[in-house]
Design an enzyme around this catalytic site. Structure first.
Site, PDB file in Angstrom:
ATOM      1  N   GLU A 125       0.839  -1.197   0.000  1.00 39.09           N
ATOM      2  CA  GLU A 125       0.000   0.000   0.000  1.00 39.09           C
ATOM      3  C   GLU A 125       0.871   1.242   0.000  1.00 39.09           C
ATOM      4  O   GLU A 125       1.928   1.283   0.635  1.00 39.09           O
ATOM      5  CB  GLU A 125      -0.889  -0.006   1.242  1.00 39.09           C
ATOM      6  CG  GLU A 125      -1.806   1.195   1.378  1.00 39.09           C
ATOM      7  CD  GLU A 125      -2.663   1.120   2.624  1.00 39.09           C
ATOM      8  OE1 GLU A 125      -3.570   0.276   2.659  1.00 39.09           O
ATOM      9  OE2 GLU A 125      -2.410   1.890   3.571  1.00 39.09           O
ATOM     10  N   ASP A 136     -11.067   7.626   8.558  1.00 46.05           N
ATOM     11  CA  ASP A 136     -10.783   8.044   9.931  1.00 46.05           C
ATOM     12  C   ASP A 136     -11.381   9.407  10.230  1.00 46.05           C
ATOM     13  O   ASP A 136     -11.746  10.167   9.339  1.00 46.05           O
ATOM     14  CB  ASP A 136      -9.262   8.094  10.156  1.00 46.05           C
ATOM     15  CG  ASP A 136      -8.611   6.732   9.992  1.00 46.05           C
ATOM     16  OD1 ASP A 136      -9.247   5.727  10.357  1.00 46.05           O
ATOM     17  OD2 ASP A 136      -7.472   6.680   9.491  1.00 46.05           O
ATOM     18  N   ALA A 191     -19.369   2.637   5.895  1.00 47.45           N
ATOM     19  CA  ALA A 191     -18.818   1.880   4.772  1.00 47.45           C
ATOM     20  C   ALA A 191     -19.912   1.127   4.027  1.00 47.45           C
ATOM     21  O   ALA A 191     -19.845   0.969   2.805  1.00 47.45           O
ATOM     22  CB  ALA A 191     -17.749   0.911   5.265  1.00 47.45           C
TER      23      ALA A 191
END
Length: 316
Positions: free
Chosen positions: A18, A126, A144
């Site tokens: 990532e 976040d 989500a």
């Protein structure tokens, strides 16, 4: 190619990682420098994170402070396009709820489809640094699951506004999993219910939060299977690289370090020594995960490839 296809066609555990977008104003070369040392391990895909807006305070001429919104690391979609164009590797953009309206999310999905991107990681995101908890963006998604539904609607050719000729996308949707429980979930069983809902809605793979105790991952996979969650579960990994991470990582990510690792780090005298301990521990952890049959080892590199390269050399 979809993540699920990469995994289905693999004959061994895959390697992926990532990336953070570079800080606003930096060159794209920063991304290339973070990718190229790791190409020898043949990553089938690379994740690119997305961060919501935050606030800074600027002093005005009258002495009052003005609250200004800014995004420190923009460019997720552009970076994905660059990765695909330059390296012919699948890029997986993070789509998040915080910082984006539903219209902005839909525009992002349209752009991603134009680029031929097959995978997205759907996350709530976040809280801002100054906020004590997650605050949804006005006109955006709260959870989500809302974002997953939006992506599924897009896959079905259902747009927010029916003022254009509709077409269907085919995004493979990934979601986050937490072997040690999401810190906001009341308990681990509730956390599994939320995860099961995401999979039932259409999530096709899971990428976990970092962990340092493999038994947590083994138990998580077992519990997922017992709860009817049968999609691939990719372990997310981040090797310890500094002394401060002994305390910082558990505080920020709500995770535990095994006693032997915490004890070794507590006796380290320098960052170099802590990094060596972290590297050796991660090599051992990765070998156990491969033996267990983890489909992919997914590294959170934070744009610093050197330690991950050293670990990958020892296990691939």
């Amino acid at each position: 190619m979809k993540i699920t296809q990469h995994i289905a066609e693999a004959k061994k555990t895959l390697f992926s990682f990532e990336l953070l977008p570079p800080i606003k104003g930096q060159s794209i070369q920063w991304i290339y420098d973070a990718i190229e040392p790791l190409l020898e391990f043949n990553p089938p895909f690379i994740d690119v994170t997305s961060l919501r807006e935050d606030y800074i305070y600027k002093e005005q001429e009258n002495g009052l402070l003005e609250k200004v919104s800014y995004r420190k690391r923009p460019g997720t979609i552009a970076i994905c396009a660059a990765i695909i164009h330059k390296y012919k590797i699948d890029a997986v953009p993070h789509l998040i709820c915080g910082g984006f309206t539903k219209e902005e999310t839909e525009n992002a999905l349209i752009d991603l489809q134009f680029l031929g991107i097959d995978n997205v990681l759907a996350l709530r995101g976040d809280a801002r640094v100054a906020d004590s908890s997650f605050i949804p963006t006005k006109g955006g998604h709260c959870y989500a699951t809302d974002l997953i539904q939006h992506i599924k609607n897009h896959n079905d050719g259902k747009f927010l506004h029916e003022d254009v000729e509709t077409f269907k996308s085919d995004f493979c949707i990934g979601v986050a999993g937490y072997p040690e429980k999401h810190f906001e979930a009341p308990n681990l069983n509730a956390d599994f219910k939320y995860l099961k809902k995401k999979v039932d809605m259409g999530a096709e793979f899971i990428v976990t939060q970092m962990f340092f105790d493999n038994q947590k991952y083994f138990d998580f996979v077992k519990k997922c299977r017992e709860n009817g969650i049968n999609v691939p579960i990719i372990p997310g990994l981040k090797p310890i690289s500094t002394l401060s991470q002994l305390n910082v990582l558990p505080k920020i990510f709500h995770i535990d370090l095994p006693d032997n690792l915490a004890d070794a780090l507590s006796h380290a005298k320098s960052n170099a020594e802590a990094k060596e301990i972290g590297t050796e521990a991660m090599i051992k952890q990765c070998k156990e995960l491969i033996e267990f049959g983890a489909p992919v080892l997914h590294f959170y590199t934070m744009g610093r490839p050197e330690q991950t390269k050293q670990i990958a050399k020892a296990i691939f």
